[in-house]
Write a protein that holds these residues in place. Structure first.
Motif, PDB file in Angstrom:
ATOM      1  N   ALA A 220       0.834  -1.206   0.000  1.00 17.51           N
ATOM      2  CA  ALA A 220       0.000   0.000   0.000  1.00 17.51           C
ATOM      3  C   ALA A 220       0.869   1.258   0.000  1.00 17.51           C
ATOM      4  O   ALA A 220       0.562   2.242  -0.692  1.00 17.51           O
ATOM      5  CB  ALA A 220      -0.929  -0.009   1.210  1.00 17.51           C
ATOM      6  N   LEU A 221       1.952   1.243   0.781  1.00 20.42           N
ATOM      7  CA  LEU A 221       2.836   2.413   0.830  1.00 20.42           C
ATOM      8  C   LEU A 221       3.521   2.627  -0.520  1.00 20.42           C
ATOM      9  O   LEU A 221       3.582   3.756  -1.019  1.00 20.42           O
ATOM     10  CB  LEU A 221       3.881   2.229   1.924  1.00 20.42           C
ATOM     11  N   VAL A 222       4.034   1.536  -1.113  1.00 16.74           N
ATOM     12  CA  VAL A 222       4.690   1.658  -2.420  1.00 16.74           C
ATOM     13  C   VAL A 222       3.693   2.174  -3.454  1.00 16.74           C
ATOM     14  O   VAL A 222       4.008   3.074  -4.256  1.00 16.74           O
ATOM     15  CB  VAL A 222       5.280   0.297  -2.848  1.00 16.74           C
ATOM     16  N   ALA A 223       2.481   1.631  -3.442  1.00 12.09           N
ATOM     17  CA  ALA A 223       1.457   2.087  -4.385  1.00 12.09           C
ATOM     18  C   ALA A 223       1.118   3.562  -4.163  1.00 12.09           C
ATOM     19  O   ALA A 223       0.977   4.340  -5.117  1.00 12.09           O
ATOM     20  CB  ALA A 223       0.199   1.225  -4.248  1.00 12.09           C
ATOM     21  N   GLY A 224       0.999   3.958  -2.876  1.00  7.58           N
ATOM     22  CA  GLY A 224       0.681   5.353  -2.581  1.00  7.58           C
ATOM     23  C   GLY A 224       1.770   6.308  -3.052  1.00  7.58           C
ATOM     24  O   GLY A 224       1.474   7.370  -3.621  1.00  7.58           O
ATOM     25  N   ILE A 225       3.041   5.937  -2.831  1.00  9.81           N
ATOM     26  CA  ILE A 225       4.147   6.792  -3.270  1.00  9.81           C
ATOM     27  C   ILE A 225       4.179   6.902  -4.791  1.00  9.81           C
ATOM     28  O   ILE A 225       4.340   7.995  -5.359  1.00  9.81           O
ATOM     29  CB  ILE A 225       5.482   6.237  -2.726  1.00  9.81           C
ATOM     30  N   LEU A 226       3.994   5.745  -5.467  1.00 14.06           N
ATOM     31  CA  LEU A 226       4.024   5.757  -6.931  1.00 14.06           C
ATOM     32  C   LEU A 226       2.892   6.607  -7.501  1.00 14.06           C
ATOM     33  O   LEU A 226       3.109   7.436  -8.404  1.00 14.06           O
ATOM     34  CB  LEU A 226       3.928   4.322  -7.459  1.00 14.06           C
ATOM     35  N   VAL A 227       1.689   6.415  -6.973  1.00 10.44           N
ATOM     36  CA  VAL A 227       0.543   7.177  -7.482  1.00 10.44           C
ATOM     37  C   VAL A 227       0.731   8.668  -7.200  1.00 10.44           C
ATOM     38  O   VAL A 227       0.442   9.520  -8.060  1.00 10.44           O
ATOM     39  CB  VAL A 227      -0.766   6.650  -6.855  1.00 10.44           C
ATOM     40  N   ALA A 228       1.238   9.007  -6.000  1.00 10.41           N
ATOM     41  CA  ALA A 228       1.449  10.423  -5.665  1.00 10.41           C
ATOM     42  C   ALA A 228       2.462  11.068  -6.612  1.00 10.41           C
ATOM     43  O   ALA A 228       2.248  12.183  -7.110  1.00 10.41           O
ATOM     44  CB  ALA A 228       1.916  10.544  -4.217  1.00 10.41           C
TER      45      ALA A 228
END
Length: 730
Positions: A288-296
Motif C-alpha cells: 500500500a505504501l509503495v502504491a501510494g508513493i508511486l501514485v502520488a
C-alpha cells in the motif's frame, strides 16, 4: 466474489479432510456441469414458451422456470465446491509413478540428485550456525547405483557457502541424505514437516562437508534472476553513508527487501512480543505504501488518473518480483491491483469484493495458502478493517466531534487546532483495535502469544515503520545518480528503525504486556469470530436475530467458564521426547530435570510456550548426568527460579559441581531433599537420608504422586543399587 471464494474454500477444506480420487471428483464435477447445462436449457425453453401461452399453462411454466433458475444457482455453488476440492487433490496427490514419495523410504536414503534450482540460496541463522536453504525441482535421482527419473520439489539444507554461480534456474547435481523433514518433537511445537508440506515440499536433502556440488551443462544458461540482482544492489545502496553494518541496517533489509537472515530469535523476540512483527513481512502495509508513493509521484507530474494506474500497477509487480515473490507480497499485490484498477477506471471500490476476488485467485493458483498463518492473518485482518473498523471509528469520533450546529468561527482556537490530529489519532487507534481483535485468536493459535500491548505499540511503531519504508523508497529512487540525497535517506531510515527497535523493546518490557497461551480450541475461535463479525456488521443487532444472538452469546460464555474451571482442575504430565525432561502442570507447577544444553536452550522453552507457561519457578534435578541436567546454566539464567530441589547425596559429577557453584551466590534457591520430604503434591521415596552411593544414578531422586485416583511413580534413571534400596524400604 466473497461468496464465490467462500464456496471454493469449502471445497479446499473438503480436500484436506476427505482426499477422494481425482477421477471420481472430476466425474462428479462433470456430472454437475451437465445437470447445470440441462437446467439452463430447460429454463430457456420455458422462458420462450411463456410468451406464447397464457392461463394455467403460463403459470405452470413460470413455476418451472423459477425452479430451474434456483436449481441452476445451487448447481453452480456445488460446481465451485468441486473445483476447489479437485484442485487441492490435484496439487497434493501422488500422480506421477516417479514421485519421490514412492521412491524414497520413510527412513530416508543416501542419494545423488539432479535437478533445477527453484530458488537462489537463502542464508538462515540458527542456534547451530548458518545454513543455506535451496529449493530444487528434482529431475533424476541416483538410488541404489541406478539413475532413474524422479519428480518432486525438495529442500536442500547445507552448511556450504555456495558461490555466486549458483542461482535459480541452474541445473545442479549434489549428494546427501534424502528423507522426510523432521516433525514436531512434542505436540504444540512448530511442525517443520507440515510447514514444508504446505509449500509442496515432502523431502529434505541434508548435506555435509563431504557432499559434492556440481553445476550441470545446460543448452541455454539462464541469467541471474532480477530479484537477486536487485536485492544485492539495494543492500549495497542502503549501506551508503552508514559507518558499519549493524542490527538496524539488517532489519531495514528485512523490512524493505524481505531479507529474512536478520530475523533470528533474539532479534525478532521484542517485535513478536509487542505484536509488531508483521512489519517485517512484505505485506499489505508495504504494498500500500509503495502504491501510494508511486501514485502520488505520477499525479504530481499531471499524469491522468487512468495512465497513473496503468503505470503504477506494473511497477508494483516489479517490486513484488524484485523482493522474491513472497506469498504475502503476492497476496497484497493482487488486492492492490484490483483496487488500483477500479480507481483508474473510475469504478466504485468495494473492499469486500476485492478481498473475495484476491482470495479466489490466490487459492486457485495455490490452495495450500489457505492453511498458512500469513494468509489467514492477512485476510481476517482486512475483513475486520472493512466491517468492524467503520463503527469503531464512528463511535470514537463522536467523542471528539464538535457540535455540528455550531459554526466553525465560534469554535475555541484549541479545538480547531486539535480537530484533525484527533481524527487521525482516532483512525489509527481504530485500525489497531480492529486488527488486534481479528488477529488475537490466530496469533494465539500459531504463535502461542497473547499481547494486549499491541494496541499501544502498533500506532507509534507502524508510524515509524511507514517513515522508514518511505525513506528506503527515497533511497532506492535516488540511488547512484543523487548520492548525497541517498545518504540522507539512509540515515533517516536507520534512525526510524532504531526508534522501532526501542519502542518494541520498551513495549515488550511493560508489566503484563504479553504472555504465552495455549492454542484455543476450534470452537472458541469459531465463537469469537462469529461474535466479532456479527456485532461489527450489525447483523446480530437486527430485531429478528437479536434474541438468538444473545442466547448464543450466553451459551458461548458459559462454555468458556466451564472450560476454564475444568482446565484449572486438570493435572497434566508431559514427557518430552528425546529428553528425560518431565513437565508437571497442576498444584505447584514444576519442571523435573532440564535436559542437556540443546534441550534447555531450544526444546524446553518452546514446549513451555506451547503450554502457555511464561516462567518456571520450581525445578527438580534428579541427579548429575549431562542429558538430565547439562543445560542447567541456561535454565538458571533464562527462568526466574525460586527453588531448585536436589538430592542430599554427594556426587563427583562435574555437572553437579557446576550446579552447586551456580547456586552458591543464592543459597535461598537451593533445597536438599531426602526420602519422606515433599515437593508440592509429590513425595520423595529415594534416596533416604543415610544413602550415599558411589554412582550418582543410584542417588537419583524418585517421586510419587496421586492425582484424581491415579498414582504416578517418577523413577528417573535410577541405577540397580538404588532400585534395591528403594525396594528394601517397601
Amino acid at each position: 466474489m466473497l461468496i464465490l471464494a467462500g464456496l471454493y474454500v469449502l471445497g479446499v477444506l473438503l480436500g484436506e479432510w476427505l482426499p477422494l480420487p481425482i477421477p471420481l471428483l472430476l466425474g462428479a464435477a462433470l456430472a454437475v456441469g451437465i445437470c447445470m447445462f440441462a437446467v439452463d436449457w430447460m429454463a430457456t425453453r420455458c422462458s420462450g414458451a411463456i410468451s406464447k401461452t397464457s392461463g394455467f399453462l403460463c403459470d405452470h411454466l413460470n413455476m418451472v422456470a423459477g425452479l430451474a433458475s434456483g436449481g441452476r444457482t445451487v448447481l453452480l455453488a456445488v460446481l465451485l465446491v468441486f473445483v476447489g476440492w479437485s484442485n487441492f487433490i490435484r496439487q497434493t496427490a501422488i500422480i506421477s509413478p516417479h514421485d519421490l514419495r514412492l521412491l524414497i523410504p520413510p527412513e530416508g536414503a543416501i542419494v545423488t540428485i539432479r535437478g533445477k534450482m527453484a530458488s537462489s540460496p537463502d542464508q538462515r541463522r540458527t542456534g547451530f550456525g548458518k545454513r543455506m536453504l535451496v529449493q530444487v525441482n528434482t529431475e533424476s535421482i541416483l538410488l541404489e547405483d541406478q539413475w532413474q527419473p524422479a519428480h518432486g520439489r525438495i529442500l536442500i539444507s547445507t552448511t556450504d557457502q555456495l558461490g555466486a554461480e549458483y542461482f535459480s534456474g541452474r541445473m545442479i547435481q549434489v549428494d546427501g541424505v534424502l528423507a522426510p523433514p523432521e516433525t514436531a518433537s512434542s505436540p504444540g511445537l512448530f511442525d517443520y514437516r507440515k510447514n514444508l508440506y504446505r509449500r509442496g515440499i515432502h523431502h529434505e536433502l541434508r548435506t555435509d562437508e563431504f557432499s559434492h556440488w556440481k553445476l550441470l551443462p545446460q543448452p541455454d544458461v539462464p541469467t541471474r534472476p532480477l530479484a537477486d540482482v536487485f536485492r544485492n544492489w539495494a543492500r549495497h545502496n542502503f549501506r551508503k553513508g552508514l559507518p558499519e553494518q549493524d542490527e538496524a541496517l539488517e532489519l531495514l533489509w528485512a523490512m524493505s527487501l524481505g531479507w529474512r537472515t536478520a530475523l533470528t530469535g533474539d532479534v525478532a523476540a521484542p517485535f513478536m512480543q509487542s505484536g509488531t512483527m508483521h512489519l517485517f513481512a512484505i505485506s499489505g502495509l508495504h504494498i500500500a505504501l509503495v502504491a501510494g508513493i508511486l501514485v502520488a509521484l505520477l499525479r504530481v507530474t499531471r499524469l491522468p488518473r487512468s495512465w497513473a494506474g496503468g503505470v503504477a500497477i506494473p511497477l508494483l509487480w516489479f517490486y513484488t518480483a524484485a523482493t522474491g515473490w513472497q506469498p504475502s507480497a503476492v497476496r497484497a499485490s493482487v488486492m492492490m491491483t484490483l483496487i488500483l484498477g477500479a480507481w483508474a477506471l473510475k469504478r466504485p471500490v468495494n473492499i469486500l469484493n476485492s478481498l473475495g476476488a484476491a482470495a479466489f485467485l490466490i487459492l486457485l493458483w495455490d490452495p495450500q495458502q489457505l492453511f498458512r498463518a500469513s494468509f489467514q492473518l492477512s485476510f481476517v485482518v482486512v475483513f475486520s478493517l472493512a466491517l468492524v473498523m467503520p463503527p469503531v471509528v464512528e463511535w470514537l469520533q463522536a467523542g471528539v466531534r464538535p457540535d455540528p450546529y455550531l459554526p466553525r468561527q465560534l469554535w475555541p482556537r484549541w479545538r480547531r487546532w486539535i480537530l484533525e490530529p484527533s481524527y487521525w489519532l482516532v483512525g489509527a487507534l481504530s485500525v489497531s483495535f480492529s486488527a488486534w481483535l481479528a488477529s488475537a485468536p490466530l496469533v494465539a493459535h500459531h504463535f502461542h502469544l497473547f499481547n494486549p500491548v499491541a494496541l499501544l505499540a502498533n500506532v507509534p511503531v507502524v508510524l515509524c515503520g511507514i517513515l522508514a519504508l518511505a525513506s528506503c523508497m527515497g533511497s532506492l529512487l535516488c540511488g547512484e545518480w543523487l548520492e548525497p540525497v541517498t545518504i540522507l535517506f539512509n540515515h533517516s531510515a536507520w534512525f526510524f528503525m532504531r526508534c522501532m527497535m526501542g519502542l518494541s523493546e520498551w513495549a515488550a518490557s511493560l508489566p503484563h504486556a504479553w504472555q504465552y497461551v495455549r492454542s484455543p480450541e476450534p470452537w472458541m475461535m469459531a465463537g469469537w469470530y462469529a461474535l466479532l463479525f456479527g456485532v461489527g456488521t450489525g447483523w446480530f443487532l437486527r430485531p429478528q436475530i437479536r434474541r438468538w444472538a444473545m442466547g448464543g452469546g450466553i451459551v458461548f460464555t458459559i462454555a468458556l467458564i466451564v472450560n476454564w474451571q475444568t482446565d484449572r482442575q486438570t493435572v497434566s504430565l508431559t514427557f518430552l521426547p528425546n529428553s528425560p525432561v518431565v513437565h508437571f502442570e497442576g498444584p505447584q507447577e514444576m519442571l523435573i530435570d532440564c535436559g542437556n544444553e540443546q534441550a534447555a536452550e531450544f526444546t524446553v522453552p518452546r514446549h513451555l510456550q506451547s503450554r502457555g507457561v511464561d516462567a518456571i519457578q520450581r525445578l527438580v534435578l534428579t541427579h548429575g548426568v549431562r542429558h538430565h541436567v547439562g543445560g542447567f546454566p541456561h535454565t538458571f539464567d533464562s527462568q526466574p527460579l525460586q527453588r531448585v530441589f536436589l538430592s542430599h547425596a554427594k556426587s563427583s559429577s562435574k555437572y553437579h559441581r557446576n550446579i552447586l557453584a551456580k547456586l552458591a551466590d543464592t543459597p535461598a534457591l537451593q533445597s536438599m531433599v531426602s526420602a519422606g520430604d515433599t515437593i508440592g503434591s509429590w513425595k520423595i521415596l529415594h534416596p533416604a537420608k543415610g544413602d550415599d552411593f558411589s554412582s550418582s544414578t543410584d542417588d537419583a531422586l524418585v517421586l510419587i504422586g496421586e492425582f484424581h485416583g491415579f498414582r504416578i511413580l517418577l523413577i528417573s534413571n535410577l541405577g540397580p543399587r538404588g532400585q534395591q534400596a528403594l525396594l528394601s524400604r517397601g
